[in-house]
Write an enzyme that holds these catalytic residues in place. Structure first.
Site, mmCIF file in Angstrom:
data_model
loop_
_atom_site.group_PDB
_atom_site.id
_atom_site.type_symbol
_atom_site.label_atom_id
_atom_site.label_comp_id
_atom_site.label_asym_id
_atom_site.label_seq_id
_atom_site.Cartn_x
_atom_site.Cartn_y
_atom_site.Cartn_z
ATOM 1 N N GLU A 264 -20.773 -8.913 -19.452
ATOM 2 C CA GLU A 264 -19.679 -9.400 -18.255
ATOM 3 C C GLU A 264 -18.294 -9.261 -19.075
ATOM 4 O O GLU A 264 -18.455 -10.109 -20.170
ATOM 5 C CB GLU A 264 -20.048 -11.126 -18.109
ATOM 6 C CG GLU A 264 -20.953 -11.028 -16.970
ATOM 7 C CD GLU A 264 -20.803 -10.212 -15.676
ATOM 8 O OE1 GLU A 264 -19.539 -10.241 -15.231
ATOM 9 O OE2 GLU A 264 -21.386 -9.675 -15.039
ATOM 10 N N CYS A 298 -12.595 -15.281 -17.157
ATOM 11 C CA CYS A 298 -12.800 -13.784 -16.636
ATOM 12 C C CYS A 298 -12.280 -13.860 -15.279
ATOM 13 O O CYS A 298 -12.091 -12.934 -14.703
ATOM 14 C CB CYS A 298 -13.809 -13.154 -17.050
ATOM 15 S SG CYS A 298 -15.185 -13.827 -16.327
HETATM 16 C C1 UN1 Z 1 -16.020 -19.585 -13.567
HETATM 17 O O1 UN1 Z 1 -15.587 -19.049 -12.925
HETATM 18 O O2 UN1 Z 1 -16.404 -20.653 -13.318
HETATM 19 O O3 UN1 Z 1 -16.021 -15.656 -19.057
HETATM 20 C C2 UN1 Z 1 -17.007 -18.914 -14.485
HETATM 21 C C3 UN1 Z 1 -15.877 -16.082 -17.704
HETATM 22 C C4 UN1 Z 1 -16.955 -15.902 -16.617
HETATM 23 C C5 UN1 Z 1 -17.337 -17.227 -15.917
HETATM 24 C C6 UN1 Z 1 -16.509 -17.712 -15.265
HETATM 25 N N1 UN1 Z 1 -17.834 -15.089 -17.509
HETATM 26 O O4 UN1 Z 1 -14.898 -16.622 -17.676
#
Ligand code: UN1
Length: 501
Positions: A264, A298
């Site tokens: 991710e 993200c």
């Molecule tokens: C969220 O939007 O609450 O690294 C989680 C990040 C994502 C997770 C977001 N993998 O911000």
């Protein structure tokens, strides 16, 4: 009045003496004797949150060997036993949520409320995956041959390397480690070295919950340790969340090794506010999406597309509210937004904002300038809104900070195409009550997660999470999709002997 970093030295309830960092290797807590690691408070970088030493070289091999040894036993452990441990870990996280949430805020810089909320969220994730262990472990298919059945079994993959980022020190590890363990895998985990204390806390919760030795090892170290873990011959699969550049390196390494990888990575997520939207709601949600966690998600809203007829009014309301946000010590209850994670991150983001505001036609609507009060010694940045004259690096590059770039759209179609520009496709938010526009967004927007009338961030444990295009690689996380990555199928043709053919 904005809060200043120096005004609340006694904020929060916990003692401020530095904590000790330690590694968990083959069921034992070890101090490490690599380089010294200083974990500092981003609001006051001279204040030490925790101290320790990086994992030494031999720890990695020991941890992987222990994970390999523990794997057959853990995979064969009845799922109810595995689930009980995950439930107990969830209860421990809930019981410590206030203290550990405060430590999280102290270490990472998000507000205390967000820190406590994140620890509770991790508890929910553990509960979800504890129950997931009771779901079907396969499917039975009809066979074209008389008397035969075809069984598809989902078996654990083996030793999973887990590499996690700084921005959700507990929730992201939880949504990788909980499914890995629930489906019967063992784990070697390397968290971001910027947030090692909360990693120690999560490992403590699992040890206290009764996780057998070797099933989880925690190694605190920098990027080189992460690379060695990912490429270690004893690892079967790799799950990663973090920056696009690191992710691509890991994906390439796993490709060479033909090793399954789930990554991710970045996002440049748009909120699209259409004419006719509930503007009050949209202002509030865009602010939450852009500035909660200081924009370090993200899924954060880093782009705003606003339809021309309402642009003036919307931007006026938005900038008024943004300029009134309290930026300061994250442990102070009046604070809306804390610092970014480090001075290096602060400087990189500020440079990008300076460059964008110097380009002709771009207009800073809120923030933009670094603080010149006592916040200047911390990793603070003002919440910043920049209206762009057209395409711009600020429109395409992920900054991972409290910066919202804005463009105006001629109509709905133009709005959706602006939102889809660039390489990323993680999430988007559309503000409208027009059913037709919602249908078009759902059909056309090239993202993994779409919100209608809510901010672009957020992820529930029971539904798939992950991006399109350059935002992600490999199977999605969470919900039933987690099974795709954390298990592999075995197709078993079962034909009793003696069946007439
Ligand atoms: C969220 O939007 O609450 O690294 C989680 C990040 C994502 C997770 C977001 N993998 O911000």
């Amino acid at each position: 009045m904005p809060q200043s970093a120096g005004s609340s030295a006694t904020a929060g309830g916990l003692s401020r003496s530095p904590r000790s960092l330690r590694h968990l290797v083959a069921g034992q807590w070890r101090s490490g004797d690599g380089e010294e690691l200083l974990d500092v408070n981003p609001a006051r970088p001279r204040e030490t949150v925790a101290l320790g030493r990086l994992a030494q070289d031999g720890y990695l091999d020991e941890a992987v060997v222990a994970a390999r040894d523990a794997f057959p036993r853990w995979a064969a452990t009845p799922h109810h036993t595995r689930a009980r441990i995950l439930h107990r870990a969830a209860d421990i996280l809930d019981a410590r949520a206030e203290d550990w949430g405060e430590e999280l805020s102290w270490e990472e810089g998000k507000t205390r409320a967000e820190g406590v909320g994140e620890v509770r969220r991790a508890a929910e994730i553990f509960r979800y995956y504890a129950s997931e262990a009771s779901r079907p472990v396969g499917e039975v298919f009809a066979s074209p041959r008389p008397g035969e059945q075809i069984h598809v079994l989902h078996r654990p993959v083996g030793v999973v390397a887990v590499v996690t980022p700084f921005n959700f020190p507990v929730a992201i590890p939880a949504w990788k480690i909980a499914p890995a363990l629930s489906y019967g895998n063992t784990v070697v985990w390397k968290p971001a070295s910027l947030v090692p204390l909360l990693a120690v806390r999560l490992a403590e919760a699992l040890v206290e919950a009764g996780l057998p030795d070797g099933v989880l090892s925690l190694l605190i170290g920098g990027g080189p340790l992460g690379s060695r873990l990912v490429e270690h011959p004893g690892v079967d699969a790799v799950t990663f969340t973090g920056s696009t550049s690191v992710g691509r390196g890991l994906i390439a390494a796993c490709g060479r090794l033909a090793r399954p990888v789930q990554a991710e990575m970045g996002g440049k997520n748009a909120a699209v506010v259409l004419a006719g939207a509930d503007l009050e709601l949209a202002v509030a949600e865009v602010i939450t999406g852009a500035f909660r966690s200081t924009g370090q998600k993200c899924t954060a809203t880093s782009r705003l597309v606003v339809e021309e007829p309402i642009a003036e009014e919307f931007l006026t309301r938005l900038t008024e509210r943004v300029s009134a946000l309290c930026v300061g010590d994250p442990l102070d209850e009046h604070t809306d937004m804390g610092p970014v994670v480090s001075l290096e991150a602060r400087d990189g983001i500020q440079n990008a904002v300076d460059a964008a505001s110097a380009r002709p036609g771009n207009t800073v609507l809120a923030g933009g300038d670094p603080y010149d009060d006592d916040r200047m010694t911390g990793a603070f940045l003002p919440p910043t809104v920049v209206e762009l004259a057209g395409d711009d690096p600020l429109w395409r590059e992920e900054l991972f900070g409290p910066v919202l770039s804005v463009r105006r759209a001629r109509d709905v179609q133009h709005a959706f195409s602006l939102a889809d520009e660039g390489d990323f496709g993680l999430s988007a938010a559309v503000f409208t009550d027009d059913l037709r526009a919602v249908a078009v967004a759902a059909e056309q927007m090239d993202v993994g997660v779409l919100h209608v009338n809510s901010e672009s961030a957020g992820a529930d444990p029971h539904v798939p999470f992950g991006g399109a295009r350059q935002s992600a690689y490999g199977p999605k996380e969470q919900g039933r999709s987690a099974r795709e990555f954390f298990t592999r199928t075995k197709t078993v043709y079962v034909r009793p002997s003696g069946v007439a053919r």
